[in-house]
Each structure stands twice: as structure tokens, then as C-alpha cells.
Design a protein around this motif. Sequence first.
Motif, short mmCIF file in Angstrom:
data_model
loop_
_atom_site.label_atom_id
_atom_site.label_comp_id
_atom_site.label_asym_id
_atom_site.label_seq_id
_atom_site.Cartn_x
_atom_site.Cartn_y
_atom_site.Cartn_z
N MET A 22 -6.61 6.99 9.09
CA MET A 22 -6.31 5.88 8.39
C MET A 22 -6.03 6.53 6.81
O MET A 22 -7.00 7.35 6.35
N ILE A 23 -4.87 5.84 6.16
CA ILE A 23 -4.67 6.10 4.90
C ILE A 23 -5.36 5.86 3.92
O ILE A 23 -5.94 4.41 3.92
N LEU A 24 -6.31 6.38 2.88
CA LEU A 24 -7.04 5.55 1.97
C LEU A 24 -6.52 5.98 0.65
O LEU A 24 -6.07 7.19 0.18
N CYS A 112 0.44 -2.09 1.13
CA CYS A 112 -0.01 -1.86 2.58
C CYS A 112 -0.98 -2.62 3.17
O CYS A 112 -1.10 -2.94 4.08
N ASN A 113 -1.89 -3.25 2.21
CA ASN A 113 -3.00 -3.99 2.69
C ASN A 113 -2.35 -5.39 3.25
O ASN A 113 -2.86 -6.33 4.06
N ALA A 114 -0.98 -5.90 2.59
CA ALA A 114 -0.24 -6.93 3.34
C ALA A 114 -1.14 -8.24 3.14
O ALA A 114 -1.04 -9.01 4.23
N ALA A 188 -10.72 -13.93 -9.31
CA ALA A 188 -10.37 -14.95 -8.44
C ALA A 188 -9.06 -14.55 -7.54
O ALA A 188 -8.19 -14.28 -8.30
N ILE A 189 -8.94 -14.52 -6.59
CA ILE A 189 -7.91 -14.26 -5.30
C ILE A 189 -6.85 -15.47 -5.48
O ILE A 189 -7.22 -16.67 -5.82
N SER A 190 -5.80 -15.35 -5.71
CA SER A 190 -4.75 -16.57 -5.77
C SER A 190 -4.89 -17.17 -4.55
O SER A 190 -4.94 -17.32 -3.35
C1 LIG Z 1 -13.80 -7.78 -5.84
C2 LIG Z 1 -12.20 -7.54 -5.39
C3 LIG Z 1 -11.48 -8.21 -6.13
C4 LIG Z 1 -10.02 -8.12 -5.68
N1 LIG Z 1 -9.06 -9.10 -6.33
C5 LIG Z 1 -7.90 -8.83 -5.99
C6 LIG Z 1 -6.88 -9.76 -6.70
O1 LIG Z 1 -7.42 -10.53 -7.60
N2 LIG Z 1 -5.63 -9.75 -6.32
C7 LIG Z 1 -5.24 -8.71 -5.32
O2 LIG Z 1 -4.05 -8.74 -4.94
N3 LIG Z 1 -6.07 -8.07 -4.73
C8 LIG Z 1 -7.37 -8.00 -5.06
N4 LIG Z 1 -8.12 -7.16 -4.42
C9 LIG Z 1 -7.72 -6.47 -3.42
C10 LIG Z 1 -7.61 -4.85 -3.83
O3 LIG Z 1 -8.15 -4.43 -4.72
C11 LIG Z 1 -6.09 -4.68 -3.80
O4 LIG Z 1 -5.33 -4.96 -2.88
C12 LIG Z 1 -5.88 -3.01 -4.17
O5 LIG Z 1 -4.35 -2.91 -4.89
C13 LIG Z 1 -5.83 -2.16 -2.94
O6 LIG Z 1 -5.42 -0.79 -3.35
P1 LIG Z 1 -6.46 0.46 -2.98
O7 LIG Z 1 -5.34 1.47 -3.49
O8 LIG Z 1 -7.81 0.31 -3.22
O9 LIG Z 1 -6.21 0.36 -1.32
P2 LIG Z 1 -6.92 0.91 -0.22
O10 LIG Z 1 -8.50 0.11 -0.10
O11 LIG Z 1 -7.11 2.56 -0.56
O12 LIG Z 1 -6.02 0.73 0.97
C14 LIG Z 1 -5.87 -0.72 1.78
C15 LIG Z 1 -5.16 -0.58 2.64
O13 LIG Z 1 -3.72 -0.07 2.61
C16 LIG Z 1 -3.61 1.08 3.43
N5 LIG Z 1 -2.90 1.79 2.37
C17 LIG Z 1 -3.07 2.23 1.03
N6 LIG Z 1 -2.35 2.86 0.48
C18 LIG Z 1 -1.30 3.50 1.49
C19 LIG Z 1 -0.15 4.08 1.33
N7 LIG Z 1 0.27 4.63 0.38
N8 LIG Z 1 0.35 3.97 2.59
C20 LIG Z 1 0.34 3.52 3.76
N9 LIG Z 1 -1.09 2.61 3.81
C21 LIG Z 1 -1.98 2.69 2.34
C22 LIG Z 1 -5.09 1.67 3.69
O14 LIG Z 1 -4.97 2.42 4.98
C23 LIG Z 1 -5.77 0.28 3.91
O15 LIG Z 1 -5.44 -0.25 4.97
C24 LIG Z 1 -9.55 -7.12 -4.66
C25 LIG Z 1 -10.62 -6.42 -4.01
C26 LIG Z 1 -11.87 -6.65 -4.33
C27 LIG Z 1 -12.76 -5.64 -3.69
#
Ligand SMILES: Cc1cc2nc3c(=O)[nH]c(=O)nc-3n(C[C@H](O)[C@H](O)[C@H](O)COP(=O)(O)OP(=O)(O)OC[C@H]3O[C@@H](n4cnc5c(N)ncnc54)[C@H](O)[C@@H]3O)c2cc1C
Length: 291
Positions: A22-24, A112-114, A188-190
Amino acid sequence: MRYLKPSSVSEAADVLESSRGMILAGGTDAYVYMAEGFCHPETLIDISSIDTLRGIYVATDDREEEVIRIGACTTIAEIAASQDLPTCLRQGARAVGSPQIRNLGTIGGNVCNASPCGDTLAPLLCLDARFVLRASGGTRVIACEDFFTGPKKTVLKPNEFLEFIELPASSCGKASAFRMIGNRKGQAISQANASVSLVMVDGRMSDLRVAVGSVAPVPLRLGKLEEFLTGKRVKEVSLAMFKEPILEGIRPIDDVRSSASYRQEVTVALVFDALAECASKDSGECEGAGA
Ligand SMILES: Cc1cc2nc3c(=O)[nH]c(=O)nc-3n(C[C@H](O)[C@H](O)[C@H](O)COP(=O)(O)OP(=O)(O)OC[C@H]3O[C@@H](n4cnc5c(N)ncnc54)[C@H](O)[C@@H]3O)c2cc1C
């Protein structure tokens, strides 16, 4: 659990190919899913330190066209602060979580979280973004429009990751705006969000793209509304006129955050407000990557 930290995209692609791990990236979604037991990866592939996956710059794409290229591990905070990106994408990034989340979270992770409510998805769709997907055998490019297949579902294959997001260079010459509504300010999430981009030609709307999020399983473009508005002056249109082409295009649901009927009403207002912001400013709003 194995934790791997490749130092290049080719190494990441090879590791992903052999392990199907799993990509992180920033981990702001991934760690939550692991903690809540939604996934139990045997191998975590941390791509957050790969330098070439970060940054915003001008490049030439596979069609020999000039694009603004955004590395998948560019943080949401970097997107929010960049003068090189169209307003709607910066505004969408500013709407994500808290400063801590924006500093760790990446645009690639948001994509990618979609999640249907991801705040950068409607902006990317309205800017006609394309995604460069990387595997050990090479890359393929897919339009944002074709990338999302359902909530948390995309066309990514198990051996692929997102390397870059590309925006047409022309998106910098357009006026754009993003609007979202959530239950409260901060984190707040949309419940619904909307993004508009356009060019004003002699006071009339042209090259218009409207995208909405959190009102269907995937972010949606509102083609009927775009057709209806193209060529019109903003003063000629009213909220009431908007309603039908918007409601025809969206499929909101009742959930913990909102009712479907509220989402319908508010989406109409969000699109109208974003459109009004676009119409109020000159086109050509960002400085251009690398400028
Ligand atoms: C408290 C809180 C509040 C939040 N509020 C919001 C908000 O207001 N709006 C919003 O849109 N989101 C929100 N989020 C969600 C999140 O922060 C975002 O979606 C963020 O951009 C995810 O990025 P990340 O790098 O942390 O992804 P990760 O957590 O590292 O990965 C998320 C997923 O995507 C995959 N992934 C990541 N990068 C890649 C890549 N390059 N290629 C393929 N797969 C990949 C991972 O395998 C995993 O499945 C919130 C989260 C939290 C915990």
C-alpha cells in the motif's frame, strides 16, 4: 508489517510491483484506515521522501503541450500557498482540514483516496486535469474525468501509483473559484462543494467548466449547466434558472453529514456564488508555474 521507503520513483514502482503493498504519502487518511481496521497492508511503501514527486513547475506533456505539473507528494499546504496555480485549486486546498493536516496531507493522497467530498477533486475536474500513473513498465495518462469510479474507487491498478497531476497551461489564463459548505468552520468535511472556471469574452461566459463534489459517488461535471450558461452574461442568469440543469446532473444522498435535499439546495447556491466570483475578476489570475 513491512515498511519500505524507496528513494526514487523507479524503485517505488519496482517495490510496488513485487510486493503489491500500500502506498503511503502523508498518512492522514491511511493511518486512520489502519487504526480503524479498514485495511491491514502487509507492506507499506512510503513515497513521501521522493524529491521528484514534489513541486509545481511548467513541463511538456505526452502530447507535446505545455502543462503545469504538480508532483503527487506536493502537500496540500504547498498547493494552497502557490501563486502558480489557478484560484479554485488553491481555494479547494485551503478548505482541507487544519494546518497540521494540510502540512502532512498531499494532493496525490487526496486524489487517490477518492472520497466524493475530497476538496481538491472538483477543482481538478473543472481545470481539465490529467493524471500520470506510474508502474514498473512505464506510465499511462488518464483524464481526471475517467479516474474516479465510485466512492474510494479509482482506475488505479494494484501495481500503479500517481506520479503527477497535469493542468493545461491555459488554465492559468482562466478565472476560477471554489466554494464549499460544511457543518462548521475548521476541519469540517464538505457537505457539498463546487468549482467553476471560465473566460469572459466581451462580458459573456466562455470556455466554461463547472464541477461539483459530495453530491454523487464521484465528482461530477455539469455539462447541461455549462451549455446553458455559455455565451450568456452573468447578469442575465438567476439562481432559479440554475436549478433545473444542476438538479438534473447531481445524485446526492442522505448521510451523517447532510440530507440529499439540503445538498441539492446548497449546490445551486455554491455554483452561483463561484460563478459570480469568476465573473467579477479579470481572467489570467495566476502567475504561471516557475514564473
Ligand atoms: C482530521 C482530518 C481532517 C480532514 N479534512 C479534510 C478536508 O476538509 N477535506 C479533504 O478533502 N480531506 C480531508 N481529510 C482527508 C486527508 O487529509 C486528505 O485526503 C489528504 O489529502 C490525504 O493525503 P495523504 O498524503 O495524507 O494520503 P495518505 O493517507 O498517505 O493516502 C491516502 C490514500 O491514497 C493512497 N495514495 C496516496 N498517495 C498516492 C499516490 N501518489 N499514488 C497512489 N496512491 C496513493 C494511499 O494508498 C491511501 O489509500 C482530513 C483528514 C483528517 C484526518
